[in-house]
Design a protein around this motif. Structure first.
Motif, PDB file in Angstrom:
ATOM      1  N   ALA A 162      12.234  23.529  87.133  1.00 37.67           N
ATOM      2  CA  ALA A 162      10.693  23.473  86.880  1.00 37.67           C
ATOM      3  C   ALA A 162      10.720  22.971  85.527  1.00 37.67           C
ATOM      4  N   ARG A 163       9.538  22.129  85.154  1.00 38.77           N
ATOM      5  CA  ARG A 163       9.573  21.536  83.706  1.00 38.77           C
ATOM      6  C   ARG A 163       9.348  22.772  82.914  1.00 38.77           C
ATOM      7  N   TYR A 164       9.936  22.660  81.708  1.00 36.43           N
ATOM      8  CA  TYR A 164       9.815  23.796  80.508  1.00 36.43           C
ATOM      9  C   TYR A 164       9.753  23.462  79.434  1.00 36.43           C
ATOM     10  N   SER A 165       8.799  23.951  78.688  1.00 34.42           N
ATOM     11  CA  SER A 165       8.751  23.783  77.068  1.00 34.42           C
ATOM     12  C   SER A 165       7.743  25.208  76.818  1.00 34.42           C
ATOM     13  N   GLU A 166       8.246  25.521  75.518  1.00 34.31           N
ATOM     14  CA  GLU A 166       7.498  26.616  74.929  1.00 34.31           C
ATOM     15  C   GLU A 166       6.991  26.333  73.436  1.00 34.31           C
ATOM     16  N   MET A 167       5.797  26.548  73.422  1.00 36.46           N
ATOM     17  CA  MET A 167       5.285  26.623  71.802  1.00 36.46           C
ATOM     18  C   MET A 167       5.453  27.660  71.035  1.00 36.46           C
ATOM     19  N   PRO A 168       6.072  27.718  69.810  1.00 40.77           N
ATOM     20  CA  PRO A 168       5.967  29.087  69.198  1.00 40.77           C
ATOM     21  C   PRO A 168       4.796  29.511  68.838  1.00 40.77           C
ATOM     22  N   ALA A 169       4.523  30.769  68.690  1.00 38.19           N
ATOM     23  CA  ALA A 169       3.489  31.483  68.150  1.00 38.19           C
ATOM     24  C   ALA A 169       3.389  31.459  66.586  1.00 38.19           C
ATOM     25  N   PHE A 170       2.854  30.276  66.117  1.00 38.53           N
ATOM     26  CA  PHE A 170       3.138  30.362  64.511  1.00 38.53           C
ATOM     27  C   PHE A 170       2.503  31.074  63.667  1.00 38.53           C
ATOM     28  N   GLY A 171       1.638  32.303  64.433  1.00 40.63           N
ATOM     29  CA  GLY A 171       1.089  33.442  63.748  1.00 40.63           C
ATOM     30  C   GLY A 171       2.100  34.259  63.156  1.00 40.63           C
ATOM     31  N   GLU A 172       3.369  34.337  63.801  1.00 45.28           N
ATOM     32  CA  GLU A 172       4.462  34.944  63.308  1.00 45.28           C
ATOM     33  C   GLU A 172       5.481  33.898  62.356  1.00 45.28           C
ATOM     34  N   ILE A 173       5.035  33.095  62.000  1.00 44.09           N
ATOM     35  CA  ILE A 173       5.929  31.992  61.267  1.00 44.09           C
ATOM     36  C   ILE A 173       5.244  31.631  59.926  1.00 44.09           C
ATOM     37  N   LEU A 174       4.001  31.117  60.245  1.00 45.06           N
ATOM     38  CA  LEU A 174       3.283  30.748  59.072  1.00 45.06           C
ATOM     39  C   LEU A 174       2.194  31.701  58.479  1.00 45.06           C
ATOM     40  N   GLU A 175       1.933  31.381  57.108  1.00 43.58           N
ATOM     41  CA  GLU A 175       0.925  32.148  56.383  1.00 43.58           C
ATOM     42  C   GLU A 175      -0.451  31.775  56.967  1.00 43.58           C
ATOM     43  N   ASP A 176      -1.501  32.527  56.905  1.00 47.32           N
ATOM     44  CA  ASP A 176      -2.755  32.465  57.440  1.00 47.32           C
ATOM     45  C   ASP A 176      -3.363  31.128  56.732  1.00 47.32           C
ATOM     46  N   ASP A 177      -2.877  30.867  55.253  1.00 45.44           N
ATOM     47  CA  ASP A 177      -3.575  29.557  54.567  1.00 45.44           C
ATOM     48  C   ASP A 177      -2.791  28.144  55.339  1.00 45.44           C
ATOM     49  N   GLU A 178      -1.697  28.464  55.565  1.00 46.94           N
ATOM     50  CA  GLU A 178      -0.908  27.286  56.131  1.00 46.94           C
ATOM     51  C   GLU A 178      -1.520  26.997  57.649  1.00 46.94           C
ATOM     52  N   ILE A 179      -1.967  28.245  58.233  1.00 44.11           N
ATOM     53  CA  ILE A 179      -2.370  27.861  59.838  1.00 44.11           C
ATOM     54  C   ILE A 179      -3.687  27.219  59.485  1.00 44.11           C
ATOM     55  N   ASP A 180      -4.512  27.363  58.536  1.00 49.16           N
ATOM     56  CA  ASP A 180      -5.885  26.654  58.268  1.00 49.16           C
ATOM     57  C   ASP A 180      -5.702  25.210  57.848  1.00 49.16           C
ATOM     58  N   GLN A 181      -4.418  25.008  57.056  1.00 50.48           N
ATOM     59  CA  GLN A 181      -4.292  23.749  56.763  1.00 50.48           C
ATOM     60  C   GLN A 181      -3.746  22.882  57.678  1.00 50.48           C
ATOM     61  N   VAL A 182      -2.907  23.376  58.661  1.00 51.56           N
ATOM     62  CA  VAL A 182      -2.579  22.604  59.546  1.00 51.56           C
ATOM     63  C   VAL A 182      -3.581  22.471  60.763  1.00 51.56           C
ATOM     64  N   VAL A 183      -4.322  23.282  60.876  1.00 54.19           N
ATOM     65  CA  VAL A 183      -5.377  22.976  61.721  1.00 54.19           C
ATOM     66  C   VAL A 183      -6.472  22.288  61.412  1.00 54.19           C
ATOM     67  N   ASN A 184      -6.805  21.938  60.251  1.00 59.61           N
ATOM     68  CA  ASN A 184      -7.651  20.975  59.763  1.00 59.61           C
ATOM     69  C   ASN A 184      -7.026  19.513  59.647  1.00 59.61           C
ATOM     70  N   TYR A 185      -5.461  19.522  59.324  1.00 63.09           N
ATOM     71  CA  TYR A 185      -4.893  18.383  59.509  1.00 63.09           C
ATOM     72  C   TYR A 185      -4.881  17.837  61.153  1.00 63.09           C
ATOM     73  N   VAL A 186      -4.447  18.752  61.890  1.00 65.10           N
ATOM     74  CA  VAL A 186      -4.672  18.166  63.409  1.00 65.10           C
ATOM     75  C   VAL A 186      -6.164  17.716  63.829  1.00 65.10           C
ATOM     76  N   MET A 187      -7.051  18.350  63.375  1.00 62.08           N
ATOM     77  CA  MET A 187      -8.449  17.891  63.548  1.00 62.08           C
ATOM     78  C   MET A 187      -8.761  16.586  63.024  1.00 62.08           C
ATOM     79  N   SER A 188      -8.037  16.370  61.809  1.00 59.74           N
ATOM     80  CA  SER A 188      -8.103  14.825  61.117  1.00 59.74           C
ATOM     81  C   SER A 188      -7.695  13.799  62.017  1.00 59.74           C
TER      82      SER A 188
END
Length: 281
Positions: A162-188
């Motif tokens: 089976a094809r397999y890949s898994e995205m990490p749950a970055f809520g356990e890796i990044l800080e809240d402000d870092e998540i806000d930053q990367v979300v805005n970057y992805v949207m851009s």
């Protein structure tokens, strides 16, 4: 004229009495005949339901058996071309008009039976289920890649291939402000960010945590099943809240392996059908 002496039913409405006239003799005989017919029918044909099955009837008649006979007859009639379909290389099916037509028609039937529940009857997908009509493919849109996805599935425990890949749950890796930053970057990358002043910092977070799978420019990687983030095609939604949920908690879509449910010819047929819908590479 002398009034007939007929008993009433005892019912009266506004002075009008209901006479208890006997039923016509012909009607009674028809009624009795239907009773006899009903008894005979329940003896001859399947009728009375039980806990596990109904009474079979002395004639042994069965709608399931009739359908099975029809399916067997159709299978036998298509046996030769079905064998050809299973043996022909996927890339050569389109070169044979007869085989290609059979594959598309039979593949359409397979799709409507087994695939439409998730991908929709028109294959346009839904939230969390890929649209098979466009050119965006997580694992590749060549007929061989589509065939492999159908045969072995995605992130399941049914097939070792089976094809397999898994995205990490970055809520356990990044800080809240870092998540806000990367979300805005992805949207851009594909539109307008919610907070433009966070994009630059989000680019650094993306480069450190996301680019390994999604690429430096966010264009994705089909070998990993990593989606392209630089266009406006989103599997779960491209608004701020949805992207943030994806980054924080990850996604983990599963597709079953069809190798144990469908024959080789059926998998080749539905791969041909999906590839020919317009989005196949």
């Amino acid at each position: 004229m002398k009034k007939r002496d007929v008993e009433t039913t005892g019912h009266e409405w506004d002075g009008i009495e209901e006479l208890n006239n006997p039923l016509p003799r012909w009607w009674l005989w028809v009624f009795y005949a239907t009773i006899v017919w009903g008894i005979g029918y329940t003896i001859a044909y399947p009728a009375w339901p039980g806990i596990r099955s109904a009474t079979a009837g002395v004639m042994g008649w069965s709608t399931r058996a009739n359908i099975a006979e029809d399916i067997a007859a159709a299978t036998a009639a298509n046996a030769e071309i079905t064998a050809r379909l299973a043996e022909t290389p996927l890339t050569e099916i389109a070169a044979d008009p007869v085989l290609d037509g059979f594959a598309r028609n039979s593949g359409g039937a397979v799709f409507r039976t087994w695939c439409a529940q998730c991908h929709g009857s028109g294959a346009a997908g839904a939230k969390g289920y890929p649209n098979l009509l466009d050119d965006e493919w997580l694992w590749g849109g060549s007929i061989e890649a589509i065939h492999e996805s159908i045969q072995h599935g995605i992130r399941n425990d049914q097939s070792d291939m089976a094809r397999y890949s898994e995205m990490p749950a970055f809520g356990e890796i990044l800080e809240d402000d870092e998540i806000d930053q990367v979300v805005n970057y992805v949207m851009s990358l594909s539109g307008e960010p919610r907070e433009a002043d966070l994009v630059a910092a989000g680019g650094d977070v993306f480069a450190d945590n996301c680019s390994a799978c999604h690429g430096a420019a966010g264009e994705g990687d089909q070998s990993l099943g990593a989606p392209n983030l630089s266009n406006a095609v989103w599997l779960y939604g491209g608004d701020y809240e949805t992207i943030r949920h994806t980054v924080e908690y990850s996604r983990y879509g599963v597709m079953p392996a069809w190798q144990d449910r469908l024959s080789d010819a059926e998998i080749a047929a539905v791969a041909t059908y999906v590839h020919g819908l317009g989005g196949g590479e």
